[in-house]
Design a protein around this motif. Structure first.
Motif, mmCIF file in Angstrom:
data_model
loop_
_atom_site.group_PDB
_atom_site.id
_atom_site.type_symbol
_atom_site.label_atom_id
_atom_site.label_comp_id
_atom_site.label_asym_id
_atom_site.label_seq_id
_atom_site.Cartn_x
_atom_site.Cartn_y
_atom_site.Cartn_z
ATOM 1 N N ASP A 1 -14.009 5.379 2.653
ATOM 2 C CA ASP A 1 -13.272 6.623 2.896
ATOM 3 C C ASP A 1 -12.377 6.938 1.698
ATOM 4 O O ASP A 1 -12.002 6.048 0.931
ATOM 5 C CB ASP A 1 -12.426 6.506 4.167
ATOM 6 N N VAL A 2 -12.010 8.221 1.584
ATOM 7 C CA VAL A 2 -11.279 8.665 0.396
ATOM 8 C C VAL A 2 -9.778 8.434 0.532
ATOM 9 O O VAL A 2 -8.968 9.361 0.458
ATOM 10 C CB VAL A 2 -11.581 10.148 0.092
ATOM 11 N N ASP A 3 -9.392 7.184 0.732
ATOM 12 C CA ASP A 3 -7.979 6.817 0.750
ATOM 13 C C ASP A 3 -7.859 5.372 0.289
ATOM 14 O O ASP A 3 -8.868 4.710 0.010
ATOM 15 C CB ASP A 3 -7.364 7.016 2.140
ATOM 16 N N ARG A 4 -6.634 4.876 0.190
ATOM 17 C CA ARG A 4 -6.456 3.532 -0.350
ATOM 18 C C ARG A 4 -7.061 2.478 0.560
ATOM 19 O O ARG A 4 -7.553 1.445 0.091
ATOM 20 C CB ARG A 4 -4.977 3.262 -0.620
ATOM 21 N N GLU A 5 -7.055 2.723 1.869
ATOM 22 C CA GLU A 5 -7.641 1.758 2.799
ATOM 23 C C GLU A 5 -9.154 1.705 2.618
ATOM 24 O O GLU A 5 -9.763 0.634 2.613
ATOM 25 C CB GLU A 5 -7.291 2.139 4.241
ATOM 26 N N TYR B 1 -10.253 3.928 -9.747
ATOM 27 C CA TYR B 1 -9.535 3.866 -8.465
ATOM 28 C C TYR B 1 -8.958 2.475 -8.202
ATOM 29 O O TYR B 1 -8.508 2.197 -7.087
ATOM 30 C CB TYR B 1 -10.481 4.290 -7.334
ATOM 31 N N ILE B 2 -8.957 1.631 -9.237
ATOM 32 C CA ILE B 2 -8.375 0.290 -9.082
ATOM 33 C C ILE B 2 -6.911 0.355 -8.631
ATOM 34 O O ILE B 2 -6.503 -0.402 -7.735
ATOM 35 C CB ILE B 2 -8.518 -0.514 -10.394
ATOM 36 N N PRO B 3 -6.079 1.245 -9.203
ATOM 37 C CA PRO B 3 -4.682 1.304 -8.728
ATOM 38 C C PRO B 3 -4.561 1.593 -7.236
ATOM 39 O O PRO B 3 -3.647 1.087 -6.572
ATOM 40 C CB PRO B 3 -4.079 2.445 -9.559
ATOM 41 N N LEU B 4 -5.492 2.373 -6.686
ATOM 42 C CA LEU B 4 -5.483 2.665 -5.251
ATOM 43 C C LEU B 4 -5.758 1.387 -4.461
ATOM 44 O O LEU B 4 -5.104 1.110 -3.451
ATOM 45 C CB LEU B 4 -6.546 3.730 -4.951
ATOM 46 N N ALA B 5 -6.728 0.598 -4.956
ATOM 47 C CA ALA B 5 -7.050 -0.671 -4.297
ATOM 48 C C ALA B 5 -5.897 -1.659 -4.415
ATOM 49 O O ALA B 5 -5.582 -2.387 -3.465
ATOM 50 C CB ALA B 5 -8.323 -1.264 -4.904
ATOM 51 N N VAL B 6 -5.252 -1.685 -5.572
ATOM 52 C CA VAL B 6 -4.110 -2.598 -5.773
ATOM 53 C C VAL B 6 -2.978 -2.239 -4.821
ATOM 54 O O VAL B 6 -2.322 -3.113 -4.244
ATOM 55 C CB VAL B 6 -3.635 -2.548 -7.242
ATOM 56 N N SER B 7 -2.756 -0.940 -4.636
ATOM 57 C CA SER B 7 -1.726 -0.486 -3.701
ATOM 58 C C SER B 7 -2.040 -0.953 -2.283
ATOM 59 O O SER B 7 -1.164 -1.435 -1.558
ATOM 60 C CB SER B 7 -1.625 1.042 -3.751
ATOM 61 N N GLU C 1 3.099 3.946 -3.234
ATOM 62 C CA GLU C 1 2.591 5.140 -3.917
ATOM 63 C C GLU C 1 2.765 4.980 -5.424
ATOM 64 O O GLU C 1 1.889 5.384 -6.210
ATOM 65 C CB GLU C 1 3.333 6.381 -3.414
ATOM 66 N N SER C 2 3.863 4.378 -5.849
ATOM 67 C CA SER C 2 4.096 4.146 -7.278
ATOM 68 C C SER C 2 3.062 3.184 -7.859
ATOM 69 O O SER C 2 2.644 3.333 -9.008
ATOM 70 C CB SER C 2 5.507 3.580 -7.495
ATOM 71 N N ILE C 3 2.632 2.217 -7.061
ATOM 72 C CA ILE C 3 1.589 1.297 -7.519
ATOM 73 C C ILE C 3 0.283 2.052 -7.729
ATOM 74 O O ILE C 3 -0.431 1.847 -8.711
ATOM 75 C CB ILE C 3 1.386 0.143 -6.519
ATOM 76 N N SER C 4 -0.032 2.965 -6.812
ATOM 77 C CA SER C 4 -1.293 3.720 -6.922
ATOM 78 C C SER C 4 -1.290 4.669 -8.107
ATOM 79 O O SER C 4 -2.348 5.079 -8.581
ATOM 80 C CB SER C 4 -1.569 4.488 -5.621
ATOM 81 N N THR C 5 -0.114 5.023 -8.603
ATOM 82 C CA THR C 5 -0.025 5.885 -9.785
ATOM 83 C C THR C 5 0.318 5.082 -11.047
ATOM 84 O O THR C 5 0.627 5.661 -12.086
ATOM 85 C CB THR C 5 1.021 6.991 -9.577
ATOM 86 N N LYS C 6 0.297 3.749 -10.909
ATOM 87 C CA LYS C 6 0.525 2.826 -12.036
ATOM 88 C C LYS C 6 1.933 2.905 -12.621
ATOM 89 O O LYS C 6 2.164 2.522 -13.749
ATOM 90 C CB LYS C 6 -0.514 3.035 -13.140
ATOM 91 N N SER C 7 2.883 3.397 -11.831
ATOM 92 C CA SER C 7 4.266 3.431 -12.304
ATOM 93 C C SER C 7 5.069 2.235 -11.784
ATOM 94 O O SER C 7 6.252 2.096 -12.066
ATOM 95 C CB SER C 7 4.947 4.743 -11.894
#
Length: 639
Positions: free
Chosen positions: A103-107, A155-161, A584-590
C-alpha cells in the motif's frame, strides 16, 4: 522473471489483471504469460519477536528485568501465514527483479520490504528493486502504475520511519505494560494494564473529559443588548462588545461574569444618544469543502449515520478492494494531482451509473469548474479519497456501502458547484463610549451548499438572520431606547462521540500542554495515523477501558483509575504527538533512525524509574487469573 509482491490477495488479483494474459493461478501466486509473477502478503507476514526469543528468562514478568532493549532486533514468521512466506521466499530466489507493491504508505512500504530482506534477497536485488504505487484498483489505474514503476530505494526513508515506529512501539508498549501490570498486582489488581503510545493518550482524553464534566460548576455570564432607533424611527439591536478594561471581569472565552458590570452598562446607555462609527457590507464566498481523507470521512459518517470509525474503515476497504468503487481509503490527503483533471468525465459518468441519488446531484454540476483541490504541491504518496471510474460494483452494494459511497461521491461532485455566497453586513454603534455591534447575513447563492441541506440547516438558521438592518452611514445619530440584560449559564463539555473523538485526535494540538510542541504540531496529522486510529479506539473498547452509552463514549472504572494513577507524560498526548512529528522527519530524511530510537530509550528509562514508585491502589480488585494468562500471551504492547 519480474516478481510483484502485493500487500494482500485482492491487490495481487487486480495487479495480475494488468499483466499479459492468459494468467495461470498457482499455489500462492499468479503467473503471467510473459513469465512475470504476482504473489502476495496477507498483511504482516512477520512480527517482532517476543522478549523470550532474546532471553528465556523474559518469559516471566519481573520488574528488575526492565527495560528490555534488544541489541539485535529479531523478526519471526506469523504461524498462520508461514506457508505463504515460504512461497515468497522461493519466488524471490527465482526472480531477477523484485517489485514492492505494498500500500502507498509507510506501513505498506515496510510490510513488503521486511519480507524481501527476511527472505534473503541479494544486495543486488534489493538495490535494483522497484516500487509499484497503486491507489486505485481499477484496471486502467493499475495498468498505469505497472507501466510507471519507481526505484524502491527512493522509498527507503519511508520504510525506515515505519521500522522506527514499530521498534519504538515494542520498546515503550512492552516495557510499560509489564511494569504497570506488575505494579497493579501489588495493589490486588490481576488484569493486564496495557499501555501504548497512542492508546493511552486517547484513553486519557476520554477520562479527562469525564472528569471535567463531573467537576463542572455552571456559572452565569451576562450579555447586554441595546435596542436602538434611527432618526427615521427604524429599530435595530446591537450587542455590547466589552473593552479591554473589562477583561478582569471576563473568563477565558471573553464572557462577562460580573452582573453589576453589565447592569452598569445598561444604566449608562438607557435613553442615550449614539452614533454610527462603522458600516461594513461585504460580499463573501465559501469554496466547496476539501475532499475526504480517512479521518474527515469517518467524522462525516459518524455525524450523519452514527457509524463508528472502524465501521467506516471496514466499509471503505470493501468499496476499495472488493467493489473497486473508491480509491485508496487510508489516505491522509484531501487534494488531487492535476493529472486527475483528465479523469473528471470518466469519474462523474461512473458516479451517475452507480448511484441514482448522486446522478441527480450531477445535473447541476459544471465540470469546467476547477476547485482548489487540484494541487500537486499538496499531494504526497497518496491523494484524497474519491470515486473511481468503475461504473459497477462487484455484486450488490449493501445499504451502508452505498451510504459511504454517496458521501465520497457528493464531496467530489461539490468541487463542480459554484461557491456559497452571502452578504455580510455590520453596523458598529457607539453609545456612551460603549461599542455595540449589529450583524446581518443574507444568502445570495447556495452554490455547493445545495448538496448539503440537512448538514447546514441548523447552523445557517443561527448565523443568517431574516431581520434586516437599517440603511445608515457613518456619523448618523441614533437613540438607545433601552438596554436589555441577557443572563446565560456556562455549560459543561459534552462526552466524546465517535465524531468528536476523531476530531480531537486530528486536532490534537489543542490538548497538548507544552507550548513549543503545540506550536510544532499545528500542521501535523494529529494523534495516531489515518490507518491506526479506528483500530486503537476499538482496542480500548475490547480491553474494557471505555464503553459506549448511546452515542457517547465513557471511561470505565478501570480506565479512569489507570489514567489517574499514571504520570502525566504517559497519559498526555505531548510525547506521542511528538513521536509522530519525528517519524515524519525520518521519512523526509531530516532526522535519523538512531537519534529517534536513542531518544525513546532514554525517555523510557526515566519513565520506568518514575512508575516504579507509583501505587495503583485505586484499581478494582479482580481475581480472574484465566483472563490474565490469556491476555499476557497477546501482544499487549501495541500502540
Amino acid at each position: 522473471m519480474k516478481l510483484y509482491i502485493a500487500e494482500k490477495p485482492s491487490l495481487a488479483r487486480a495487479l495480475s489483471e494488468a499483466l499479459p494474459k492468459p494468467l495461470k493461478k498457482r499455489d500462492g501466486y499468479i503467473e503471467a504469460n510473459n513469465g512475470d509473477v504476482v504473489t502476495w502478503c496477507i498483511g504482516h507476514l512477520l512480527e517482532q519477536a517476543e522478549p523470550d526469543a532474546y532471553d528465556e528468562r523474559y518469559k516471566k514478568w519481573v520488574i528488575s528485568d526492565l527495560p528490555i532493549i534488544p541489541t539485535k532486533w529479531q523478526l519471526k514468521p506469523k504461524a498462520q501465514t508461514k506457508k505463504q512466506l515460504t512461497v515468497i521466499k522461493k519466488l524471490i530466489k527465482q526472480s531477477k527483479i523484485i517489485v514492492n507493491a505494498g500500500d502507498v504508505d509507510r506501513e505498506g512500504q515496510i510490510l513488503v520490504d521486511e519480507v524481501i530482506n527476511y527472505c534473503g534477497a541479494s544486495k543486488t536485488k534489493i538495490a535494483n528493486a522497484q516500487r509499484c504505487l497503486i491507489s486505485d484498483m481499477n484496471f486502467a489505474a493499475v495498468k498505469k502504475s505497472v507501466n510507471n514503476l519507481k526505484p524502491n530505494k527512493d522509498y527507503i526513508p519511508l520504510a525506515v520511519s515505519a521500522l522506527a515506529r514499530a521498534r519504538a512501539d515494542w520498546l515503550y508498549g512492552l516495557n510499560m505494560t509489564r511494569l504497570c501490570t506488575l505494579q497493579g498486582q501489588k495493589s490486588g489488581y490481576q488484569g493486564v494494564l496495557s499501555i501504548g503510545r497512542v492508546q493511552t493518550p486517547i484513553l486519557a482524553l476520554i477520562v479527562n473529559r469525564h472528569i471535567d464534566i463531573n467537576n463542572f460548576i455552571s456559572k452565569p455570564f451576562y450579555e447586554v443588548i441595546a435596542n436602538i432607533e434611527t432618526s427615521d424611527r427604524v429599530k435595530y439591536q446591537g450587542k455590547w462588545k466589552p473593552s479591554a478594561a473589562c477583561e478582569p471581569f471576563m473568563d477565558d472565552e471573553k464572557r462577562v461574569l460580573s452582573k453589576s458590570l453589565a447592569l452598569n452598562v445598561i444604566e449608562r446607555i438607557n435613553g442615550q444618544q449614539g452614533k454610527i462609527i462603522k458600516v461594513a457590507q461585504d460580499k463573501k464566498k465559501q469554496q466547496a469543502p476539501l475532499l475526504y481523507n480517512l479521518s474527515s470521512l469517518q467524522i462525516a459518517a459518524a455525524k450523519v449515520f452514527s457509524m463508528s470509525a472502524k465501521q467506516t474503515l471496514d466499509i471503505c476497504q470493501q468499496l476499495y478492494e472488493k467493489h473497486k468503487l473508491i480509491t485508496y481509503p487510508r489516505s491522509d490527503c484531501q487534494y488531487l494531482p492535476k493529472e486527475h483533471l483528465n479523469d473528471i468525465q470518466a469519474v462523474t459518468n461512473a458516479i451517475a451509473s452507480v448511484s441514482s441519488k448522486s446522478q441527480k446531484m450531477l445535473a447541476d454540476a459544471d465540470l469546467s469548474i476547477k476547485s482548489r483541490v487540484w494541487n500537486d504541491a499538496k499531494v504526497g504518496a497518496h491523494h484524497a479519497i474519491i470515486p473511481t471510474a468503475r461504473n459497477k460494483a462487484t455484486g450488490v452494494l449493501s445499504a451502508n456501502e452505498m451510504k459511504i459511497y454517496e458521501l465520497v461521491a457528493r464531496q467530489y461532485i461539490a468541487q463542480f458547484y459554484p461557491p456559497f455566497e452571502y452578504l455580510d453586513k455590520q453596523i458598529h454603534t457607539d453609545i456612551a463610549s460603549g461599542l455595540f455591534i449589529s450583524k446581518q447575513k443574507d444568502i445570495l447563492s447556495n452554490g455547493w451548499k445545495a448538496l448539503f441541506p440537512t448538514a447546514t440547516k441548523n447552523k445557517e438558521a443561527a448565523e443568517f438572520s431574516s431581520v434586516a438592518l437599517p440603511q445608515v452611514k457613518v456619523g448618523d445619530q441614533v437613540q438607545c431606547i433601552k438596554g436589555d440584560l441577557i443572563e446565560k449559564n456556562t455549560t459543561p463539555p459534552k462526552p466524546f462521540t465517535d465524531a468528536t473523538l476523531l476530531g480531537a485526535l486530528t486536532g490534537i494540538s489543542r490538548f497538548v500542554t507544552d507550548l513549543e510542541i503545540k506550536k510544532a504540531l499545528k500542521e501535523t496529522d494529529g494523534l495516531g495515523t489515518e490507518a491506526t486510529r479506528a483500530g486503537i479506539i476499538e482496542l480500548l473498547f475490547k480491553r474494557g477501558y471505555i464503553v459506549k452509552k448511546g452515542k457517547e463514549i465513557h471511561p470505565t472504572e478501570v480506565g479512569s483509575q489507570l489514567i489517574t494513577a499514571l504520570p502525566l507524560q504517559i497519559s498526555q498526548p505531548d510525547m506521542t504527538a511528538m513521536w509522530e512529528s519525528q517519524l515524519e522527519s525520518i521519512s523526509t530524511k531530516s532526522m535519523s533512525y538512531q537519534a529517534f530510537i536513542n531518544g525513546v530509550q532514554g525517555n523510557l528509562e526515566l519513565l520506568i524509574n518514575e512508575v516504579k514508585n507509583i501505587s495503583f491502589t485505586g484499581l478494582p480488585k479482580t481475581t480472574n487469573k484465566k483472563v490474565f494468562r490469556k491476555k499476557t500471551k497477546a501482544r499487549t504492547y501495541k500502540k
